[in-house]
Design a protein around this motif. Structure first.
Motif, PDB file in Angstrom:
ATOM      1  N   ALA A  97      40.736  35.702  36.463  1.00  0.00           N
ATOM      2  CA  ALA A  97      39.656  36.195  37.323  1.00  0.00           C
ATOM      3  C   ALA A  97      39.193  37.596  36.923  1.00  0.00           C
ATOM      4  CB  ALA A  97      40.108  36.189  38.783  1.00  0.00           C
ATOM      5  N   LEU A  98      40.115  38.546  36.865  1.00  0.00           N
ATOM      6  CA  LEU A  98      39.723  39.926  36.589  1.00  0.00           C
ATOM      7  C   LEU A  98      39.244  40.124  35.156  1.00  0.00           C
ATOM      8  CD1 LEU A  98      39.348  42.759  37.606  1.00  0.00           C
ATOM      9  CD2 LEU A  98      41.763  43.227  37.111  1.00  0.00           C
ATOM     10  N   PRO A  99      39.989  39.678  34.126  1.00  0.00           N
ATOM     11  CA  PRO A  99      39.463  39.860  32.762  1.00  0.00           C
ATOM     12  C   PRO A  99      38.150  39.119  32.538  1.00  0.00           C
ATOM     13  CG  PRO A  99      41.436  38.480  32.743  1.00  0.00           C
ATOM     14  CD  PRO A  99      41.336  39.074  34.106  1.00  0.00           C
ATOM     15  N   GLY A 100      38.004  37.946  33.145  1.00  0.00           N
ATOM     16  CA  GLY A 100      36.747  37.217  33.008  1.00  0.00           C
ATOM     17  C   GLY A 100      35.593  37.972  33.637  1.00  0.00           C
ATOM     18  N   ALA A 101      35.828  38.533  34.830  1.00  0.00           N
ATOM     19  CA  ALA A 101      34.782  39.301  35.510  1.00  0.00           C
ATOM     20  C   ALA A 101      34.420  40.557  34.721  1.00  0.00           C
ATOM     21  CB  ALA A 101      35.242  39.671  36.917  1.00  0.00           C
ATOM     22  N   LEU A 102      35.422  41.217  34.147  1.00  0.00           N
ATOM     23  CA  LEU A 102      35.164  42.448  33.391  1.00  0.00           C
ATOM     24  C   LEU A 102      34.365  42.163  32.119  1.00  0.00           C
ATOM     25  CD1 LEU A 102      38.600  44.288  33.763  1.00  0.00           C
ATOM     26  CD2 LEU A 102      36.432  44.865  34.879  1.00  0.00           C
TER      27      LEU A 102
END
Length: 410
Positions: free
Chosen positions: A312-317
């Motif tokens: 979730a977080l690396p994809g969003a970044l």
């Protein structure tokens, strides 16, 4: 084929008001940028609670974002038309005033239909205001136009991040209606500031004389190229931002954390805006900077599609970095292709019309797919596919030409 954009004044200025100091002008640019994008940050985190309260399905809920974006495309010509009749100052004041009232009206809305209607009205006003902001920057910051444009782009991303980050905490205490309407207060405060400055003669001078009609360059290949370049990040940006928190919540992430990830998606755009765009002033080649942004958005959307919980977080970044960078670089590409200020207006108007249409279609399409399949993953898969299919655009990404309209080679 020509599509009329209305008229632009051609003649001498009938007054010459003073200019604001750079710091005051930049502060107002920040306020304008925050206000024209906050609605796209405050709405997505609240879609689950609004849908539950008003009994909306995903397709209807998607209209809260997609209709606003589509209405921005329809409202863009209104800004030029209104400015030509009453002047840019009065036009901007009037538009921010009705924007504030439309946002405040959400405090008393109790059903889905009027909420969706206000989303459309707000989009029209935002589209009109967006066409006036460059004139404000050009007049008050004539020697700092690049800085002003960068601050404006950054402020729009800041508006989304600020609205997204405060939406859930305010809603927990005061309800979603208060949260949505709160931004109307900000718009009206900006109106008060603009009125004071206008009364002091610190505004954009009106023009007199005959008016020159402008038409969209629908028969020009370069115009379609820059339009596609601009439309891709708009499609991805509005689609992802509309449904990112809901995607995370659907996959077991709590709403507060999902809202934080949305803020991260926006904040990382500052990094790409402030690093990739300035490189174009030093490097004439465009493939490298565009490839950096486009590959990042492709990898990010693929991660969100493949594993929306664990990645979730690396994809969003990655998605945020790529989409934010590509959006700003697309504006640079418009300037690369333009042969004059008037030509830049034609190109940017065509880009705005079609890119906002693409941006508005994305949330609706993703919502419809969610209703049809029960999941947002197919919708994010569409975003990933669009990002992958855009990569061949790099083949035609020519270096910047010689400086245009008045600039001299260095």
């Amino acid at each position: 084929m020509e599509l009329s954009l209305g008229t632009l004044p051609r003649g001498r200025r009938d007054t010459r008001p003073g200019r604001l100091s750079p710091w005051v002008a930049l502060a107002l640019v920040v306020a304008i940028g925050v206000n024209v994008r906050a609605i796209f940050g405050v709405t997505p985190p609240l879609i689950p609670v609004i849908s539950e309260d008003l009994g909306m399905n995903a397709t209807t809920a998607s209209l809260l974002t997609s209709l606003s974006v589509l209405a921005m495309a329809a409202g863009a010509p209104l800004g030029h038309a209104l400015a030509s009749r009453v002047g840019a100052d009065r036009a901007m004041i009037s538009l921010f005033a009705v924007l504030g009232l439309a946002e405040l009206s959400r405090l008393v809305i109790g059903t889905a239909v009027p909420l969706v209607v206000t989303a459309g009205l707000i989009g029209v006003f935002l589209g009109a205001i967006s066409t006036l902001a460059p004139a404000f920057i050009s007049h008050h910051l004539p020697r700092l136009r690049g800085l002003g444009t960068g601050v404006y782009s950054t402020s729009m991303a800041l508006g989304v991040a600020l609205a997204a980050g405060t939406a859930q905490p305010i809603t927990d205490r005061a309800g979603w209606r208060f949260t949505l309407s709160l931004w109307g207060v900000g718009a009206l405060l900006l109106v008060a500031a603009l009125v004071v400055l206008s009364l002091r003669g610190l505004g954009i001078p009106r023009t007199t004389g005959p008016r020159e009609r402008l038409a969209l360059p629908l028969r020009e290949g370069r115009a379609w190229f820059v339009t596609v370049v601009y439309s891709v990040p708009m499609f991805l940006g509005f689609g992802v931002i509309a449904w990112l928190p809901t995607l995370f919540v659907d996959h077991g992430i709590d709403p507060t954390t999902a809202a934080v990830y949305l803020v991260c998606f926006q904040l990382v755009q500052f990094l790409s805006i402030l690093t990739l765009a300035p490189l174009t002033d030093r490097i004439r080649g465009r493939r490298g900077v565009f490839a950096t942004a486009m590959v990042a958005s492709t990898v990010g959307t693929l991660m969100l599609t493949w594993e929306p919980h664990d990645w979730a977080l690396p994809g969003a970044l990655l998605a945020g970095f790529g989409i934010g960078g590509a959006s700003t670089l697309a504006l640079v590409k418009v300037q690369d292709e333009a042969t004059s200020p008037q030509d830049a207006t034609r190109l940017s108007s065509m880009c705005m019309l079609f890119s906002f249409t693409a941006g508005g279609a994305a949330p609706f399409l993703m919502g419809a797919l969610k209703d049809a399949t029960g999941s947002l993953v197919p919708g994010f898969g569409v975003c990933a596919a669009v990002s992958v299919l855009s990569l061949p655009l790099l083949i035609r990404m020519r270096p910047a030409g010689q400086p245009r309209w008045g600039d001299t080679p260095k």
